[in-house]
Scaffold this motif. Structure first.
Motif, PDB file in Angstrom:
ATOM      1  N   THR A 188     -10.709 -23.733  49.004  1.00 25.72           N
ATOM      2  CA  THR A 188     -11.826 -24.477  49.582  1.00 25.72           C
ATOM      3  C   THR A 188     -12.829 -24.871  48.317  1.00 25.72           C
ATOM      4  N   GLN A 189     -12.572 -23.990  47.315  1.00 22.48           N
ATOM      5  CA  GLN A 189     -13.354 -24.140  46.114  1.00 22.48           C
ATOM      6  C   GLN A 189     -13.072 -25.061  45.037  1.00 22.48           C
ATOM      7  N   MET A 190     -11.685 -25.621  45.510  1.00 20.71           N
ATOM      8  CA  MET A 190     -11.186 -26.481  44.499  1.00 20.71           C
ATOM      9  C   MET A 190     -11.755 -28.189  44.758  1.00 20.71           C
ATOM     10  N   ARG A 191     -11.607 -28.897  43.721  1.00 15.19           N
ATOM     11  CA  ARG A 191     -12.212 -30.260  43.746  1.00 15.19           C
ATOM     12  C   ARG A 191     -11.480 -30.934  44.934  1.00 15.19           C
ATOM     13  N   LYS A 192     -12.125 -31.807  45.517  1.00 15.99           N
ATOM     14  CA  LYS A 192     -11.450 -32.591  46.556  1.00 15.99           C
ATOM     15  C   LYS A 192     -10.867 -31.887  47.794  1.00 15.99           C
ATOM     16  N   SER A 193     -11.021 -30.429  47.944  1.00 15.20           N
ATOM     17  CA  SER A 193     -10.222 -29.594  48.751  1.00 15.20           C
ATOM     18  C   SER A 193     -10.401 -30.084  50.075  1.00 15.20           C
ATOM     19  N   ILE A 194     -11.697 -30.363  50.551  1.00 15.93           N
ATOM     20  CA  ILE A 194     -12.103 -30.641  52.098  1.00 15.93           C
ATOM     21  C   ILE A 194     -11.300 -31.815  52.376  1.00 15.93           C
ATOM     22  N   GLU A 195     -11.524 -32.834  51.454  1.00 17.60           N
ATOM     23  CA  GLU A 195     -10.988 -33.942  51.928  1.00 17.60           C
ATOM     24  C   GLU A 195      -9.456 -33.914  52.229  1.00 17.60           C
ATOM     25  N   THR A 196      -8.663 -33.128  51.206  1.00 14.05           N
ATOM     26  CA  THR A 196      -7.211 -33.113  51.315  1.00 14.05           C
ATOM     27  C   THR A 196      -6.884 -32.065  52.603  1.00 14.05           C
ATOM     28  N   ILE A 197      -7.505 -31.401  52.899  1.00  7.92           N
ATOM     29  CA  ILE A 197      -7.483 -30.544  53.929  1.00  7.92           C
ATOM     30  C   ILE A 197      -7.578 -31.099  55.306  1.00  7.92           C
ATOM     31  N   ALA A 198      -8.484 -32.055  55.276  1.00  5.93           N
ATOM     32  CA  ALA A 198      -8.792 -32.836  56.314  1.00  5.93           C
ATOM     33  C   ALA A 198      -7.551 -33.865  57.000  1.00  5.93           C
ATOM     34  N   LYS A 199      -7.190 -34.295  55.758  1.00 10.86           N
ATOM     35  CA  LYS A 199      -5.832 -35.440  55.879  1.00 10.86           C
ATOM     36  C   LYS A 199      -4.891 -34.458  56.325  1.00 10.86           C
ATOM     37  N   ARG A 200      -4.505 -33.408  55.908  1.00 11.77           N
ATOM     38  CA  ARG A 200      -3.517 -32.599  56.286  1.00 11.77           C
ATOM     39  C   ARG A 200      -3.466 -32.160  57.713  1.00 11.77           C
ATOM     40  N   LEU A 201      -4.731 -31.763  58.166  1.00 11.87           N
ATOM     41  CA  LEU A 201      -5.087 -31.241  59.548  1.00 11.87           C
ATOM     42  C   LEU A 201      -5.206 -32.449  60.658  1.00 11.87           C
ATOM     43  N   HIS A 202      -5.288 -33.618  59.993  1.00 17.81           N
ATOM     44  CA  HIS A 202      -5.485 -34.842  61.031  1.00 17.81           C
ATOM     45  C   HIS A 202      -6.943 -34.942  61.456  1.00 17.81           C
ATOM     46  N   VAL A 203      -7.923 -34.521  60.743  1.00 17.56           N
ATOM     47  CA  VAL A 203      -9.368 -34.694  61.222  1.00 17.56           C
ATOM     48  C   VAL A 203     -10.118 -35.192  60.216  1.00 17.56           C
ATOM     49  N   SER A 204     -11.239 -35.168  60.685  1.00 17.09           N
ATOM     50  CA  SER A 204     -12.175 -36.209  59.809  1.00 17.09           C
ATOM     51  C   SER A 204     -12.986 -34.847  58.677  1.00 17.09           C
ATOM     52  N   ARG A 205     -13.416 -35.663  57.910  1.00 14.70           N
ATOM     53  CA  ARG A 205     -14.006 -34.629  56.853  1.00 14.70           C
ATOM     54  C   ARG A 205     -15.320 -34.044  57.365  1.00 14.70           C
ATOM     55  N   VAL A 206     -15.690 -34.493  58.169  1.00 15.46           N
ATOM     56  CA  VAL A 206     -17.000 -33.834  58.921  1.00 15.46           C
ATOM     57  C   VAL A 206     -16.636 -32.606  59.738  1.00 15.46           C
ATOM     58  N   THR A 207     -15.547 -33.029  60.362  1.00 11.12           N
ATOM     59  CA  THR A 207     -15.021 -31.779  61.351  1.00 11.12           C
ATOM     60  C   THR A 207     -14.402 -30.668  60.514  1.00 11.12           C
ATOM     61  N   ALA A 208     -13.811 -31.235  59.326  1.00 12.26           N
ATOM     62  CA  ALA A 208     -13.009 -29.934  58.449  1.00 12.26           C
ATOM     63  C   ALA A 208     -14.183 -29.138  57.821  1.00 12.26           C
ATOM     64  N   TYR A 209     -15.358 -29.737  57.621  1.00  9.11           N
ATOM     65  CA  TYR A 209     -16.666 -28.980  57.227  1.00  9.11           C
ATOM     66  C   TYR A 209     -17.092 -28.067  58.376  1.00  9.11           C
ATOM     67  N   ALA A 210     -16.997 -28.521  59.551  1.00  6.78           N
ATOM     68  CA  ALA A 210     -17.588 -27.757  60.808  1.00  6.78           C
ATOM     69  C   ALA A 210     -16.579 -26.728  60.811  1.00  6.78           C
ATOM     70  N   TYR A 211     -15.144 -26.762  60.769  1.00  5.68           N
ATOM     71  CA  TYR A 211     -14.065 -25.811  60.823  1.00  5.68           C
ATOM     72  C   TYR A 211     -14.537 -24.755  59.762  1.00  5.68           C
ATOM     73  N   LEU A 212     -14.834 -25.160  58.720  1.00  3.12           N
ATOM     74  CA  LEU A 212     -15.065 -24.227  57.550  1.00  3.12           C
ATOM     75  C   LEU A 212     -16.181 -23.374  58.095  1.00  3.12           C
ATOM     76  N   ASP A 213     -17.292 -23.965  58.320  1.00  5.49           N
ATOM     77  CA  ASP A 213     -18.500 -23.178  58.629  1.00  5.49           C
ATOM     78  C   ASP A 213     -18.174 -22.133  59.602  1.00  5.49           C
ATOM     79  N   GLU A 214     -17.221 -22.489  60.784  1.00  5.93           N
ATOM     80  CA  GLU A 214     -16.667 -21.427  61.746  1.00  5.93           C
ATOM     81  C   GLU A 214     -15.957 -20.457  60.997  1.00  5.93           C
ATOM     82  N   ALA A 215     -15.038 -20.761  60.338  1.00  5.87           N
ATOM     83  CA  ALA A 215     -14.444 -19.856  59.532  1.00  5.87           C
ATOM     84  C   ALA A 215     -15.032 -18.924  58.715  1.00  5.87           C
TER      85      ALA A 215
END
Length: 239
Positions: free
Chosen positions: A210-237
């Protein structure tokens, strides 16, 4: 469940051929099948023994049943040599179908064999000869042991050991790490629950992805969620 091999299938085909006709004597069986024995042993290699036993008559001497043998070094026998313990069972009921494929056998020095046996009958239905194929498994077992010895053994505390990823660029390395984290969940992304996806983010956070450049955008696409949702999941993690 017993796994069939090419030698099992060959023995089965020979058994089908033998079942379609009867033979007057064991010598007739020898004339017909000795060339087949040589061809089979040559094709299969030195670890495969092919042997023909004479079981004709009411006074069979089980100490001297071998009429022909190829690759006799597998069991240390030769022409004029003995039958096995199966010969006793056959002579108890000479009219029963004793054909057997892929069963386990053991040599006198403890080597494991994979064996198949087919039996030839005369017009009266009595068994007069048997053809046996014995595969010495020790070369395969030795090869397996060598391969296993070369494979890496997970160290104690393997979960804490570093794991290295290689790629042509950083994006491909990141993609490998995301794929690995998803695979560890054990189900396709389409079947993942919200908690599963948070678990993926937790794994990637621990591994620094998650420290890599554009990681959240890439993770969001792979998990089929929005970028906002991916950040919310990261906060919970992280919490």
């Amino acid at each position: 469940m017993t796994t069939r091999t090419a030698t099992d299938d060959t023995a089965s085909a020979l058994a089908d051929a033998a079942a379609r006709q009867t033979y007057e004597t064991a010598d007739e069986v020898l004339r017909l099948y000795q060339p087949v024995m040589r061809a089979l042993a040559t094709a299969a290699g030195p670890s495969v023994e092919v042997v023909l036993h004479n079981l004709d008559g009411s006074d069979v001497d089980l100490d001297h049943t071998i009429m022909a043998i190829e690759n006799g070094h597998v069991t240390g026998r030769a022409v004029g040599g003995p039958s096995t313990s199966l010969g006793l069972d056959v002579l108890k009921d000479r009219q029963r179908n004793h054909d057997a494929f892929g069963y386990r056998a053991v040599t006198s020095d403890g080597r494991e064999l994979r064996s198949s046996s087919i039996y030839f009958h005369n017009a009266a239905g009595d068994i007069i000869a048997s053809l046996c194929i014995n595969v010495d498994l020790s070369p395969l077992q030795q090869a397996r042991n060598m391969i296993e010895a070369l494979l890496p053994v997970p160290p104690v505390g393997a979960e804490e050991a570093p794991q290295e990823h290689f790629g042509s660029d950083l994006l491909s390395v990141m993609d490998q790490m995301i794929s690995e984290a998803i695979a560890e969940i054990g189900r396709p992304v389409e079947q993942m629950s919200r908690d599963d996806k948070i678990a993926v983010l937790e794994k990637l956070e621990k591994r620094g992805v998650t420290q890599m450049r554009k990681s959240i955008e890439t993770i969001a696409k792979r998990l089929h969620v929005s970028r906002v949702t991916a950040y919310a999941y990261l906060d919970e993690a992280r919490s």
